[in-house]
Design a protein around this motif. Sequence first.
Motif, mmCIF file in Angstrom:
data_model
loop_
_atom_site.group_PDB
_atom_site.id
_atom_site.type_symbol
_atom_site.label_atom_id
_atom_site.label_comp_id
_atom_site.label_asym_id
_atom_site.label_seq_id
_atom_site.Cartn_x
_atom_site.Cartn_y
_atom_site.Cartn_z
ATOM 1 N N ALA A 64 -0.262 2.094 5.845
ATOM 2 C CA ALA A 64 0.651 2.942 5.549
ATOM 3 C C ALA A 64 0.380 4.027 4.969
ATOM 4 O O ALA A 64 0.565 5.478 5.131
ATOM 5 C CB ALA A 64 2.034 2.316 4.677
ATOM 6 N N HIS A 83 7.058 -3.182 13.338
ATOM 7 C CA HIS A 83 6.676 -4.624 13.092
ATOM 8 C C HIS A 83 7.839 -5.610 13.842
ATOM 9 O O HIS A 83 7.686 -6.744 14.673
ATOM 10 C CB HIS A 83 6.286 -4.891 11.870
ATOM 11 C CG HIS A 83 5.883 -6.369 11.733
ATOM 12 N ND1 HIS A 83 6.606 -7.429 10.850
ATOM 13 C CD2 HIS A 83 4.595 -6.954 12.140
ATOM 14 C CE1 HIS A 83 5.370 -8.528 10.899
ATOM 15 N NE2 HIS A 83 4.544 -8.115 11.640
ATOM 16 N N MET A 139 2.875 7.968 15.065
ATOM 17 C CA MET A 139 2.197 6.742 14.438
ATOM 18 C C MET A 139 1.495 5.842 15.459
ATOM 19 O O MET A 139 0.297 5.259 15.427
ATOM 20 C CB MET A 139 3.053 5.900 13.581
ATOM 21 C CG MET A 139 3.599 6.610 12.325
ATOM 22 S SD MET A 139 5.084 5.732 11.560
ATOM 23 C CE MET A 139 4.395 4.240 11.663
ATOM 24 N N ARG A 164 7.581 7.801 14.688
ATOM 25 C CA ARG A 164 6.984 6.739 15.129
ATOM 26 C C ARG A 164 5.966 6.808 16.345
ATOM 27 O O ARG A 164 5.037 6.025 16.531
ATOM 28 C CB ARG A 164 8.136 5.720 15.656
ATOM 29 C CG ARG A 164 8.888 5.146 14.386
ATOM 30 C CD ARG A 164 9.522 3.682 14.948
ATOM 31 N NE ARG A 164 10.601 4.022 15.452
ATOM 32 C CZ ARG A 164 12.044 4.229 14.895
ATOM 33 N NH1 ARG A 164 11.853 4.006 13.451
ATOM 34 N NH2 ARG A 164 12.924 4.417 15.533
ATOM 35 N N VAL A 208 3.462 -3.746 16.545
ATOM 36 C CA VAL A 208 2.276 -3.799 15.621
ATOM 37 C C VAL A 208 2.358 -5.264 14.928
ATOM 38 O O VAL A 208 3.462 -5.868 14.827
ATOM 39 C CB VAL A 208 2.448 -2.903 14.523
ATOM 40 C CG1 VAL A 208 2.355 -1.383 15.287
ATOM 41 C CG2 VAL A 208 3.521 -2.946 13.714
ATOM 42 N N ALA A 244 0.842 -6.973 11.152
ATOM 43 C CA ALA A 244 0.353 -6.787 10.142
ATOM 44 C C ALA A 244 -0.799 -7.683 9.427
ATOM 45 O O ALA A 244 -0.546 -8.997 9.675
ATOM 46 C CB ALA A 244 1.392 -6.550 8.991
ATOM 47 N N LEU A 256 6.664 1.426 9.995
ATOM 48 C CA LEU A 256 5.838 0.221 10.306
ATOM 49 C C LEU A 256 6.947 -0.847 10.406
ATOM 50 O O LEU A 256 6.436 -1.826 11.162
ATOM 51 C CB LEU A 256 4.897 0.158 9.225
ATOM 52 C CG LEU A 256 3.736 1.276 9.466
ATOM 53 C CD1 LEU A 256 2.811 1.044 8.200
ATOM 54 C CD2 LEU A 256 2.913 0.843 10.706
ATOM 55 N N LEU A 276 -2.251 5.009 15.755
ATOM 56 C CA LEU A 276 -2.883 3.498 15.650
ATOM 57 C C LEU A 276 -3.688 3.361 16.964
ATOM 58 O O LEU A 276 -4.935 2.650 16.818
ATOM 59 C CB LEU A 276 -1.750 2.554 15.526
ATOM 60 C CG LEU A 276 -0.937 2.276 14.260
ATOM 61 C CD1 LEU A 276 0.184 1.571 14.386
ATOM 62 C CD2 LEU A 276 -1.759 1.957 13.243
ATOM 63 N N TYR A 286 -2.192 -2.299 9.661
ATOM 64 C CA TYR A 286 -1.286 -2.683 10.723
ATOM 65 C C TYR A 286 -2.195 -2.366 12.011
ATOM 66 O O TYR A 286 -2.928 -1.394 12.095
ATOM 67 C CB TYR A 286 0.006 -1.743 10.675
ATOM 68 C CG TYR A 286 0.810 -2.080 9.742
ATOM 69 C CD1 TYR A 286 1.818 -2.992 9.940
ATOM 70 C CD2 TYR A 286 0.791 -1.544 8.312
ATOM 71 C CE1 TYR A 286 2.572 -3.338 9.071
ATOM 72 C CE2 TYR A 286 1.551 -2.145 7.343
ATOM 73 C CZ TYR A 286 2.608 -2.975 7.671
ATOM 74 O OH TYR A 286 3.687 -3.284 6.877
#
Lengths: 120, 120
Positions: free
Chosen positions: A33, A55, A21, A18, A60, A62, A51, A25, A71
Amino acid sequence: MAAVIDDDLWSAIGDPTRRRMLDMLLAAGGGTATSLSHELPVTRQAVAKHLGVLHRVGLVHAAPIGREMCYRLDDVQFARAVAQLSTVGASWDARLQRITQIAEAIQRHQGADPGRQNKT
Amino acid sequence: MAAVIDDDLWSAIGDPTRRRMLDMLLAAGGGTATSLSHELPVTRQAVAKHLGVLHRVGLVHAAPIGREMCYRLDDVQFARAVAQLSTVGASWDARLQRITQIAEAIQRHQGADPGRQNKT
DNA sequence: CGCTTCGCGCAACCGAAGGTTGCTTGAGTG
DNA sequence: CACTCAAGCAACCTTCGGTTGCGCGAAGCG
């Protein structure tokens, strides 16, 4: 002190995948994804799950675009997470420095008394 | 960039219970599995396991005293962990601020073009 | 000196989380 | 219209945080 939410944020950023990620991002300004999974050592499904987690804790949001799901980072929540990181780090750092200095002071004063250990 | 060890340290401090244990060790200057478990919401066994993890990544060292096992923080390794925290936090913070400012600038310049998103 | 106590370590077990494979569905595209 | 490709769902596996239960050995006390 910080609030309890701490924990959610922490567990979110505590996972290495994460974290990467979030990194991506943050750098790319958004992604799906599939696109994220291309540069990660895990499958698209795993990314999707992460994700989902991100979320749920609000890191994040979507935006469905056609058949793709884009995202993007939530700047505010992300900033909070970063702040929490800094806070913990800073407090630990401060205490560490304090006890380190104390230890040094003791050593300098007593010079040679390694057998002295304060039990309880 | 940071090294790979990152991950071990992170996973060690990523767990809320371990974080609290580190906190306690830092404050008390040392302790046993039993003494720590007294102030934690988990059993002695769980604490012992966590101590094992922390010991494997070098964040604590164990000193057997009689029938008790006293664990103490490893200042150096702990400092490294703290540094890693700060590093990640700082880099994220910096990037966040950059993109935030850019976004603001764009908004100020173009005023009304929210549909513009750079894909890929 | 021998018994009791208390802390530790080990093993088995359980639920949740991270990850994988396989399938279906549905929006774009030729 | 048929094809493609990204999402989403479901089942399954493994690891990890946590618990209970056990046996052992060192301190402490009669």
